[in-house]
Each structure stands twice: as C-alpha cells, then as structure tokens.
Design a protein around this motif. Structure first.
Motif, PDB file in Angstrom:
ATOM      1  N   ASP A   1       0.957  -1.112  -0.116  1.00 45.90           N
ATOM      2  CA  ASP A   1       0.000  -0.136  -0.061  1.00 45.90           C
ATOM      3  C   ASP A   1       0.932   1.263  -0.115  1.00 45.90           C
ATOM      4  O   ASP A   1       0.482   2.313  -0.552  1.00 45.90           O
ATOM      5  CB  ASP A   1      -0.833   0.139   1.085  1.00 45.90           C
ATOM      6  N   GLU A   2       1.881   1.304   1.016  1.00 46.61           N
ATOM      7  CA  GLU A   2       2.882   2.411   1.087  1.00 46.61           C
ATOM      8  C   GLU A   2       3.630   2.403  -0.443  1.00 46.61           C
ATOM      9  O   GLU A   2       4.650   3.371  -0.243  1.00 46.61           O
ATOM     10  CB  GLU A   2       3.846   2.429   1.988  1.00 46.61           C
ATOM     11  N   GLY A   3       3.678   1.439  -1.118  1.00 49.40           N
ATOM     12  CA  GLY A   3       4.756   1.598  -2.380  1.00 49.40           C
ATOM     13  C   GLY A   3       6.193   1.390  -1.809  1.00 49.40           C
ATOM     14  O   GLY A   3       6.857   1.764  -2.525  1.00 49.40           O
TER      15      GLY A   3
ATOM     16  N   ALA B   1      -6.937  -4.128   8.119  1.00 53.95           N
ATOM     17  CA  ALA B   1      -6.141  -2.880   7.342  1.00 53.95           C
ATOM     18  C   ALA B   1      -7.294  -1.610   7.620  1.00 53.95           C
ATOM     19  O   ALA B   1      -6.682  -0.538   7.915  1.00 53.95           O
ATOM     20  CB  ALA B   1      -5.845  -3.141   5.876  1.00 53.95           C
ATOM     21  N   ASP B   2      -8.501  -1.969   7.402  1.00 53.19           N
ATOM     22  CA  ASP B   2      -9.461  -0.805   7.692  1.00 53.19           C
ATOM     23  C   ASP B   2      -9.664  -0.473   9.209  1.00 53.19           C
ATOM     24  O   ASP B   2      -9.743   0.500   9.383  1.00 53.19           O
ATOM     25  CB  ASP B   2     -10.691  -1.253   6.916  1.00 53.19           C
TER      26      ASP B   2
ATOM     27  N   ASP C   1      -6.567   0.639  13.393  1.00 51.76           N
ATOM     28  CA  ASP C   1      -6.212   1.814  13.834  1.00 51.76           C
ATOM     29  C   ASP C   1      -7.516   2.160  15.042  1.00 51.76           C
ATOM     30  O   ASP C   1      -7.078   2.421  16.081  1.00 51.76           O
ATOM     31  CB  ASP C   1      -6.111   3.049  12.937  1.00 51.76           C
TER      32      ASP C   1
ATOM     33  N   LYS D   1       1.110   4.818  -7.821  1.00 48.81           N
ATOM     34  CA  LYS D   1       1.216   4.011  -6.656  1.00 48.81           C
ATOM     35  C   LYS D   1       1.096   4.894  -5.312  1.00 48.81           C
ATOM     36  O   LYS D   1       1.630   4.559  -4.242  1.00 48.81           O
ATOM     37  CB  LYS D   1       1.870   2.965  -6.664  1.00 48.81           C
TER      38      LYS D   1
ATOM     39  N   THR E   1      -2.811   4.484  -2.302  1.00 46.89           N
ATOM     40  CA  THR E   1      -3.143   3.436  -1.080  1.00 46.89           C
ATOM     41  C   THR E   1      -2.428   4.087   0.033  1.00 46.89           C
ATOM     42  O   THR E   1      -2.617   3.973   1.322  1.00 46.89           O
ATOM     43  CB  THR E   1      -2.431   1.950  -1.380  1.00 46.89           C
ATOM     44  N   ARG E   2      -1.200   4.866  -0.072  1.00 48.33           N
ATOM     45  CA  ARG E   2      -0.456   5.638   0.976  1.00 48.33           C
ATOM     46  C   ARG E   2      -1.473   6.766   1.606  1.00 48.33           C
ATOM     47  O   ARG E   2      -1.570   6.662   2.750  1.00 48.33           O
ATOM     48  CB  ARG E   2       0.894   6.068   0.484  1.00 48.33           C
TER      49      ARG E   2
ATOM     50  N   SER F   1      -4.086   4.825   3.581  1.00 48.24           N
ATOM     51  CA  SER F   1      -3.611   4.628   5.004  1.00 48.24           C
ATOM     52  C   SER F   1      -3.460   5.816   5.820  1.00 48.24           C
ATOM     53  O   SER F   1      -3.775   5.630   7.196  1.00 48.24           O
ATOM     54  CB  SER F   1      -2.548   3.538   4.999  1.00 48.24           C
TER      55      SER F   1
ATOM     56  N   SER G   1      -8.903   3.330   3.962  1.00 46.24           N
ATOM     57  CA  SER G   1      -7.857   2.307   3.526  1.00 46.24           C
ATOM     58  C   SER G   1      -8.273   1.614   2.393  1.00 46.24           C
ATOM     59  O   SER G   1      -7.950   1.484   1.124  1.00 46.24           O
ATOM     60  CB  SER G   1      -7.328   1.779   4.532  1.00 46.24           C
TER      61      SER G   1
ATOM     62  N   ARG H   1      -7.951   1.667  -1.817  1.00 50.55           N
ATOM     63  CA  ARG H   1      -7.416   0.327  -2.565  1.00 50.55           C
ATOM     64  C   ARG H   1      -8.235  -0.152  -3.596  1.00 50.55           C
ATOM     65  O   ARG H   1      -8.092  -0.311  -4.658  1.00 50.55           O
ATOM     66  CB  ARG H   1      -7.080  -0.650  -1.486  1.00 50.55           C
TER      67      ARG H   1
END
Lengths: 366, 421
Positions: free
Chosen positions: A94-96, A350-351, A354, B106, B109-110, B113, B123, B127
C-alpha cells in the motif's frame, strides 16, 4: 622481507577477491528457530550452488515496516529481501515500499508444470507478497492441572470457561484474534464475525466477553512469552504461534498439549523492497525463485512445524531433521488439526486496525 | 604621552579607537573558541537536533492529501461540508484525474492508510477505487461511477474527512494526542472508551514520581554509608552499587520476572515459610508494582552516585559541632547534614525522573497492562501502526511536559542548586 611481501600479496589478493567476487545479499528475517530453518533449507544450499553470493542475515522483521519506510525516505535501501507477515506485506505494498511481482514469471512452476499462481492459490494475498509458510495462532494448555479434575479443554470456548478450567491464561496484547475468538464464544457464527465486529455493539460485545476473563489474563507481546509462561506454570492456557508450542512440547518435553480448535491461520513470506538497483534486483529474484520452489518449501518443514505455502509441497514434507518424528501431524494444515479453523481477514483489519486498537488499548488500561 | 582629556577617544598606537580594537580582539577569540567546538556542535546539530526537529515537525505536517489529490483539494474549496449533500460532478471529475495519476504512481494507497487514521474504512476505499479506476468510462459522468464502485463515495462523512484534512498542516495529530477529535461540529473529546493518552500521561507522571521517591528512600542511606565508611569497605560497597549498573538491562529485567512471578522465587519462599497460602500467592509482576520495583532497581545508581559525590564533600565536623552545641542526633541530621545534601538530592531526582519518564523497555516487559508508560504507545505508533504523526505529537507533548517540569523545578529548588559532583 620475503615474508612481508607474501603477506602483502596475500592481503591484496584476498581484498581483490572479496570485492571482485563476493556479492552481498542482505536478508531480513525473524531470528531464532525460524531464521535457522530458512538458512538450512534455502540459503545454505543456494550459496553452495552460487559461491559468489554472500548472505548477510538481519533479524529486524518485527520492525521491518517502519525501517523500510525510513530507508525509503532516506533514499538508501540496504535490504535486499525481507520476511514479513501477510498483513505487513499488504501495508508495505500500500505504501509503495515493496515491489509488485508477477508470480508466473518471478516464481518457479511446480514440478508437474502447474503455474506458481495456481500452486500458491489464495495465499497470494497481495501483489507484492511471496508466501512461504502457513502458521497459526493457537492455544496450548498444561496437561497436569490438578484443579481441572482430569478434564482437558478441546473447544476454543474453554478458554473463556473459568469454572471448569480455572487458572491464568495468556493472550496477545492486541485486538487481532482475541476479538474474533471472543465473538465466536459469544455465539456469533463464524462467517458473521467480521460483520458483527464492524459495529459498535459488536465491539462492545467482544470486550464484554473478554471482560469475563480479563483478571485472569497475562498479556504477551513476544511469541516466546507464552511457552515460557506455560513452562513456569504461570499460566495454564496460552495463545501463541504453533511452531513455538511444537518446540515446547516436542523439543523441550513439557507437559503441554495443543488446542487446535479455532486456530487462526496466517501467512508469512518474502517481499522485495521497491527501488533496488538492477544488479541487486536480479540477484534477489534469482534467489527468491530458488528459495520458494516446491522442494525448498517442503525442506523447511524438516526444521520447523509450519506448513509450506505451495500445494505441491505438502506431499514432500518428511521427518524432523533432528528428532526424526513425522512432521505432517504437527502442521497446522494437517486435516486432524484443521477441523475447525478461522481465516484472518487482512483487508478488514487493514481498515479497522487503527480504530479498534485505540479502543482495545483503552479497554486494557481501564 | 600627554594626559587623556575627557571626550577624547582612546586609540591604539596605529590610531584605531581602543574600543573597536578590543571588540575585534574579543571577536577573534570568540571565533576561535567557536571553531574549537564547531566539530561537536555540527555533530550534535546534524545527528541530534535536526532529526528531532524533523520528527516533531511531522506532528503537524499533512502535505500528503494536497500532493496526491491536488485538483480535488482545489475543487473541494467550493463545497460546504455542513450542507449535508455530496459534492457535485466537478469534484468527481477532479477526483478521477487525480486518482488516475495517483494509481499510476501508486500513491493512492498511501493516502488511504493516512486517512484511515481519521476514519476507519478509507484504506480499503482507496485500494478498491485504485483497482476500479481503469475500468471507468473516461467520458463520465463520474459521480455515479464512483458511487457505483464504492458507496462510501456517496456519503457526506467521507468527503468531510477529505476536506478537513486537505490543508498542508493539521492539528489532527495533536488533538488525537489530547484524546480529542475534529468533527463536523468542531473539536470535541473522543468517546470515553477511546480515551487513553491523557490517562497514560497521568500514569507516566505518577509512576515516575513514585520511582523517584523510592530511589531516594533506598539510595540516601546507601550513599551516606558510602561516604562515611573507611575507604576499603566503601570501595567494596561502591563495586556492589556499580555491578548491576554494568549488567545488561534486559538481564536485570528478566531476573525480576523470575523473582517476582507467582510461581517465582519470592512467592515460593513466602509459601514455604507459611506467610501466605498457596492459593494466596502475591501478584507482583505484570502490573504497576512490577514496574516500580524493576525500574527502581535499574535507576538506583543514578540516585546514589550524585548523592554520594555531594555527601563526600560534606565535612563531618559540621555534625560534630552541632552535637557539641547540644543538638540531638535527629536535629543534627535534619538541621545541619540534610540541607547540605539537597544539591545531590536535586541532581539525583532530576536524573531519575527524566530517565524514567521516557522509559520504554522495562515497562513493556514487566508492566502488564496497568504498568505501561506513554513511551510504549509512542513506540507502538512509530514501529507498528506507522502513525508517525501521532507518535510525533505524543513525543512533542512528552518533551514539553518534561521542559515545563524542569522550569517548575528551577523555580522551586533552583537549577544552580544541582550538583553532580
């Protein structure tokens, strides 16, 4: 004079040799028995075939996500291959921070020609993730507790039953798994668990169930804690990774048994950091292709009781390298152990991680 | 040489005013001194101050939304978040353009989050949208297509979060650290079952004070003994004080686990002597008691050493004089000896308190759930949840709290009154 020349020449040669020939490859893993199994099953045979590769091990997997992010911001990636759990792989993707791979070109086919994407199947949970093993988080219990009057727990809900099975429990200091087990034992059907957990009432319900044993729980944060607590008789039932319990029971011969009911499957595997230079990337890809082929994954099960991620590896699982016992019955995926399993929902966590984590920590602190 | 007259400027031999020449000479000296400390100064700035400032800056920095969705942020300026309706087509057109670029790079997605810290579900929304964007009809209209893809695009809350966090700088992390949040109705406290940070700050302060006090109570007599005994025996005692100091922190903490746990050495001994029953074993670990005991032990040398070095300088003749003037033992101690040790107490207390307020590993290992500190949450956000902004905000608050306490201490005791030796 002559001696000096020889020494000088020798040093120069060794130096030239080390720079010109050996290529360093830094692999990050979890340390301990797990890393040892990777070294024995993948790295040692690979280096024997490719003597110009020098493998450097780093034991930073539990903080891999944070460190990779820091490396990425600094623009200096020093790791070549990183072992992470599936949820971390999804976050890194997700963060690349992790490289997307194509299973069919980057990974080896099964011996019968089945494509890797089919051989790994559903376990390819992220575009960046190369699965190695299936492990489970499950319970172990002491088999010599006098207060239990000969009864032994065989149901996940026995963990919440303080009357029949008095004594302390150890649970992981995070909401994942605990919330699911609590709801299952509060009468929620397995396929409804995440729908219920999505609502405020569902979360309260899980906390209420956990409240019933809260005073009898020791919370752990490292996988080695539960085996230690069980061995010290500090707790009578505790959750941890199945491989840790295997070594407690089989290697250390403690009076502990497995409670496989409602074990939660999870995956562990490789990711390749994004942004590696061409030459290092080529080296790592070659290693990964080798290390995740059918035989190598089956070999790993000789050293640790985690199930290989490829379907084609399962029939090749043999005996433990030192103990000589059959490994198949100790695998979380063995049909006898996997009668009732729970699948951890990565995307859902993931959702909600937090939010629920904040509530969980507040609940713990109360 | 003639006498100097009033008003006439003093000059050096080459005619420059003396004042200027002096200033020049002094400046040269200062520069030389600066050059001497320059390596250390640069080192400290680069490796200590700069990273900390950079980290603290993250507690307000929020450029990611504007960088990932630049057109959407501009288009959203027109939209009124209190209107109760979802933005119109123009915003969705901008969102489509931005998302197409973001998916290419890309970065979507960052952003997902990042925004998920504020509202659960964003999130997966990003996606999912990233996967679906390529299948969209480029001709539009986009609003229906986005809502078709994920119904969350059709809810006002999603857009409110996006709008609220579109500025480059945000108070969001700090509000979070104060257990508060921004909602459509302004700033309000979080629901009770989610408040944790203020509670943890309070607990951290309380436990740190408790640890400091117990270090002082245990350390004072030892330091006195050290300073009063003859050299040979005091040296031996000193080694006994320093020995644990040199032992690994983890070893000492684990040793406390073995000693304190319910099936541990102390409980076994108490049961054996019959003081407690087997069923009534004491719970001394995985709670606040465990944290206080283990941390007092670990930080004790930091109290003893400054105390000792101050006590060493106090001449025994003062107490003797007091006694010869008729003071009893207590008065001689309390009125004469004790006041002279205050600089040592101050130094030791400040050291122990500041070290313990930021302590992390020992509470994590022996603190259970009731004995953990705010630093454990900071570590969690830095290395596990990756919410660096919140970690930085909590860290900033901790730093500010320590500085405030330091100032208070200076006002009450006086920082000059601290002596390390």
């Amino acid at each position: 004079m002559k001696l000096k020349t020889v020494i000088l020449a020798g040093t120069a040669l060794a130096f030239a040799g080390s720079t010109a020939m050996a290529k360093d490859m830094t692999i990050v893993s979890w340390g301990g028995a797990y890393q040892a199994s990777q070294k024995a099953a993948y790295a040692d045979p690979y280096v024997a075939e490719n003597p110009d590769i020098n493998v450097i091990w780093d034991e930073s997997s539990n903080e891999a996500v944070a460190k990779l992010r820091a490396m990425n911001e600094a623009g200096n990636i020093t790791w070549d291959l990183v072992d992470v759990v599936a949820s971390d792989a999804i976050r890194l993707c997700d963060e690349g921070l992790a490289l997307e791979i194509d299973p069919d070109t980057d990974l080896a086919d099964a011996p019968d020609g089945t494509k890797a994407s089919e051989d790994f199947g559903d376990l390819l949970v992220s575009e960046c993730f190369i699965p190695q093993i299936v492990y489970s988080t499950t319970f172990g219990y002491r088999s010599d507790v006098a207060e239990w009057n000969g009864k032994e727990p065989d149901d996940i809900c026995d963990v919440f039953d303080l009357e029949t099975f008095p004594g302390k429990r150890s649970l992981e200091k995070r909401p994942i798994n605990n919330m699911e087990w609590a709801l299952l034992c509060d009468g929620v059907p397995k396929e409804e668990v995440y729908n219920v957990l999505e609502t405020e009432e569902g979360q309260d319900r899980a906390f209420k169930k956990l409240d019933s044993i809260k005073d009898n729980v020791v919370w752990w944060s490292a996988g080695a804690e539960t085996p230690q607590l069980l061995a010290d008789k500090e707790v009578v039932i505790g959750s941890t990774y199945n491989g840790r319990l295997f070594s407690l029971i089989e290697e250390q011969d403690q009076p502990v048994k497995m409670l496989w009911d409602a074990q939660v499957f999870d995956l562990d595997g490789w990711i390749i950091p994004a942004g590696l230079p061409e030459d290092r990337l080529a080296m790592v890809k070659d290693f990964v292709k080798y290390a995740t082929d059918t035989q190598r994954l089956a070999d790993q099960a000789k050293y640790i009781s985690y199930g290989p991620a490829r379907k084609s590896s399962a029939p090749l699982v043999g005996k433990h390298a030192d103990l000589g016992i059959e490994m198949a019955p100790h695998m979380p995926t063995d049909p006898n152990n996997a009668k009732n399993t729970f699948l951890y929902n990565y995307e859902w966590w993931a959702d909600y991680r937090d939010d629920i984590d904040a509530k969980f920590q507040a609940w713990l602190a109360q | 040489m003639s006498d100097t007259h009033a008003g006439e400027v003093l000059t050096t031999q080459d005619g420059k005013p003396l004042k200027v020449a002096l200033a020049k000479a002094l400046r040269r000296e200062k520069l030389r001194a600066l050059a001497l400390i320059a390596p250390l100064l640069i080192f400290v700035l680069l490796t200590f101050v700069a990273p900390i400032v950079d980290m603290l800056f993250r507690s307000v920095e929020n450029g990611i939304v504007e960088e990932t969705l630049p057109k959407t942020v501009v288009a959203l300026q027109e939209w009124d978040p209190t209107s109760g309706t979802v933005p119109d087509e123009a915003v969705f057109v901008a969102l489509y353009d931005d998302m197409a670029v973001a998916v290419e790079e890309k970065t979507h997605t960052r952003l997902g989050s990042r925004l998920n810290y504020e509202a659960s579900g964003i999130s997966s929304l990003f996606r999912k949208t990233g996967r679906g964007i390529k299948r969209m009809d480029e001709a539009g209209p986009f609003k229906e297509q986005f809502i078709d893809l994920d119904k969350d695009w059709g809810t006002v809350e999603t857009w409110q979060v996006l709008k609220r966090f579109s500025p480059r700088y945000t108070p969001g992390y700090f509000l979070n650290a104060f257990d508060a949040q921004q909602t459509a109705n302004g700033i309000e406290l979080k629901p009770e079952d989610e408040r944790i940070y203020m509670y943890l700050f309070g607990r951290t302060l309380f436990l740190s004070v408790a640890i400091t006090v117990s270090c002082l109570l245990l350390g004072y007599p030892i330091a006195y003994l050290l300073s009063a005994l003859p050299l040979r025996s005091s040296n031996l005692l000193m080694i006994l004080v320093l020995l644990p100091f040199w032992t690994s922190l983890l070893v000492r903490t684990s040793a406390w686990k073995v000693l304190l746990q319910q099936q541990g050495v102390i409980n076994d001994f108490l049961v054996w002597t019959g003081i407690i029953s087997d069923a009534g074993r004491l719970v001394m670990i995985n709670n606040q008691t465990g944290t206080i005991i283990a941390m007092t032990h670990i930080l004790l040398p930091f109290m003893i050493l400054p105390l000792y070095s101050v006590m060493k300088t106090i001449s025994p003749s003062y107490v003797r004089a007091a006694k010869s003037l008729g003071a009893n033992d207590w008065t001689a101690f309390w009125r004469v000896y004790f006041p002279q040790t205050i600089p040592g107490i101050g130094a030791g207390a400040v050291l122990v308190f500041i070290l313990s307020i930021g302590y992390y590993i020992t509470p994590e290992l022996v603190g259970g759930t009731s004995g953990i500190f705010i630093s454990n949450r900071i570590a969690y956000h830095i290395s596990s949840s990756l919410n660096w902004g919140l970690g930085a905000a909590l860290g900033t608050l901790l730093l500010v709290a320590v500085l405030v306490l330091f100032v208070v201490y200076d006002k009450i005791v006086g920082i000059d009154n601290v002596k390390l030796g």
